[in-house]
Design an enzyme around this catalytic site. Structure first.
Site, PDB file in Angstrom:
ATOM      1  N   ASP A   6      40.692  36.616  46.177  1.00  0.00           N
ATOM      2  CA  ASP A   6      41.597  37.139  45.149  1.00  0.00           C
ATOM      3  C   ASP A   6      42.499  36.029  44.627  1.00  0.00           C
ATOM      4  OD1 ASP A   6      44.170  39.720  44.959  1.00  0.00           O
ATOM      5  OD2 ASP A   6      42.675  39.053  43.502  1.00  0.00           O
ATOM      6  N   LYS A  31      40.199  32.302  39.925  1.00  0.00           N
ATOM      7  CA  LYS A  31      38.828  32.809  39.740  1.00  0.00           C
ATOM      8  C   LYS A  31      37.808  31.674  39.703  1.00  0.00           C
ATOM      9  CE  LYS A  31      41.393  36.207  39.895  1.00  0.00           C
ATOM     10  NZ  LYS A  31      41.688  36.665  41.283  1.00  0.00           N
ATOM     11  N   ASP A  87      37.717  40.295  44.265  1.00  0.00           N
ATOM     12  CA  ASP A  87      38.448  41.055  43.244  1.00  0.00           C
ATOM     13  C   ASP A  87      38.216  40.408  41.881  1.00  0.00           C
ATOM     14  OD1 ASP A  87      41.923  41.801  42.443  1.00  0.00           O
ATOM     15  OD2 ASP A  87      40.111  43.005  42.187  1.00  0.00           O
ATOM     16  N   ASN A  88      38.407  41.174  40.806  1.00  0.00           N
ATOM     17  CA  ASN A  88      38.460  40.626  39.435  1.00  0.00           C
ATOM     18  C   ASN A  88      37.182  39.960  38.941  1.00  0.00           C
ATOM     19  OD1 ASN A  88      41.395  39.483  40.808  1.00  0.00           O
ATOM     20  ND2 ASN A  88      41.426  41.119  39.295  1.00  0.00           N
ATOM     21  N   GLU A 138      44.160  46.412  37.830  1.00  0.00           N
ATOM     22  CA  GLU A 138      45.257  47.146  38.475  1.00  0.00           C
ATOM     23  C   GLU A 138      46.256  47.702  37.451  1.00  0.00           C
ATOM     24  OE1 GLU A 138      44.120  44.207  39.445  1.00  0.00           O
ATOM     25  OE2 GLU A 138      45.636  42.663  39.376  1.00  0.00           O
TER      26      GLU A 138
END
Ligand SMILES: O=C(NCCc1nnc(-c2ccc3[nH]cnc3c2)[nH]1)c1cc(-c2ccc(F)cc2)cc(O)c1O
Ligand SMILES: [Mg+2]
Length: 216
Positions: free
Chosen positions: A143, A146, A171-172, A201
């Site tokens: 997380d 990236k 995540d993401n 989120e």
């Protein structure tokens, strides 16, 4: 000088969460981010709803690596679900984030289960065995930046920190996105991947998590 967003988030935790009660800390941060000020926590949809909590419970990991602590929201989520004796090592690059996260983790009463290490993942991952006595990670939660997902995954492989059955949860992968990571992990014979659609989120923006099992 004006306070920072992480400082305001910590203030909300201190004001509305009960010391030593991790669930109230998670709720306080979700309420703050939904009603007062957005912040890049994995959040309650990607958190409770489905994936993060269910993957942690399913894996029931003895050793967890979290890349990207930020304010410690997912650190608290994960640590709450760990079996007794399990350890979570979380890496944070930004000293201001780390300072806030330590206080959030302490407020939740989870210091014993969490080891927050400041520094860059690229420098710290190679030290996991010798300095932190880690044999391998049962679960890795990605997380952080990236563009670090792919290089850090390759580094974990090279350092022998993944074993058959180790789970990577990223995540993401849609927003902000990590296209090179997705391309690699979905096409590598060393992993079996599964995508969980969700939303960024506290918003309606499309996002998702990628769960990948290392096949050894
Ligand atoms: O950048 C993110 N997260 C990364 C923070 C971080 N916190 N710590 C690090 C670190 C970076 C190197 C490191 N090396 C070692 N530890 C490290 C930690 N990076 C992030 C951004 C968004 C986002 C989406 C849409 C927007 F419009 C704006 C923002 C949503 C998310 O869920 C995120 O996780
Ligand atoms: Mg995130």
């Amino acid at each position: 000088t004006r306070s920072t967003r992480p400082q305001r988030l910590l203030g909300a935790v201190r004001r509305t969460a009960t010391r030593g009660d991790p669930r109230s800390v998670v709720r306080a941060i979700d309420d703050f981010c939904r009603h007062t000020e957005w912040a890049m926590n994995v959040g309650d949809e990607k958190g409770t709803g489905c994936i993060l909590d269910s993957v942690v419970s399913e894996v029931s990991p003895a050793t967890v690596l979290e890349l990207g602590t930020y304010c410690g929201y997912s650190t608290v989520r994960i640590a709450t679900l760990l079996p007794p004796g399990a350890k979570l090592i979380t890496l944070e690059f930004n000293p201001d984030f780390a300072l806030i996260a330590r206080q959030v983790i302490a407020w939740a009463g989870l210091e014993e289960k969490v080891h927050l290490v400041e520094g860059s993942s690229g420098d710290l991952i190679p030290l996991m065995k010798e300095k932190f006595g880690v044999k391998s990670f049962d679960l890795v939660f990605l997380d952080h930046w990236k563009d670090r997902y792919l290089p850090d995954t390759k580094l974990l492989e090279e350092c022998g920190l993944l074993q058959k059955g180790s789970v990577l949860l990223a995540d993401n992968v849609i927003c902000p996105g990590s296209p090179d990571y997705l391309e690699y992990i979905r096409n590598s014979p060393k992993y079996r991947s599964q995508h969980f659609k969700s939303h960024l989120e506290y918003t309606k923006v499309e996002d998702g998590l990628e769960k990948s099992v290392f096949l050894g």
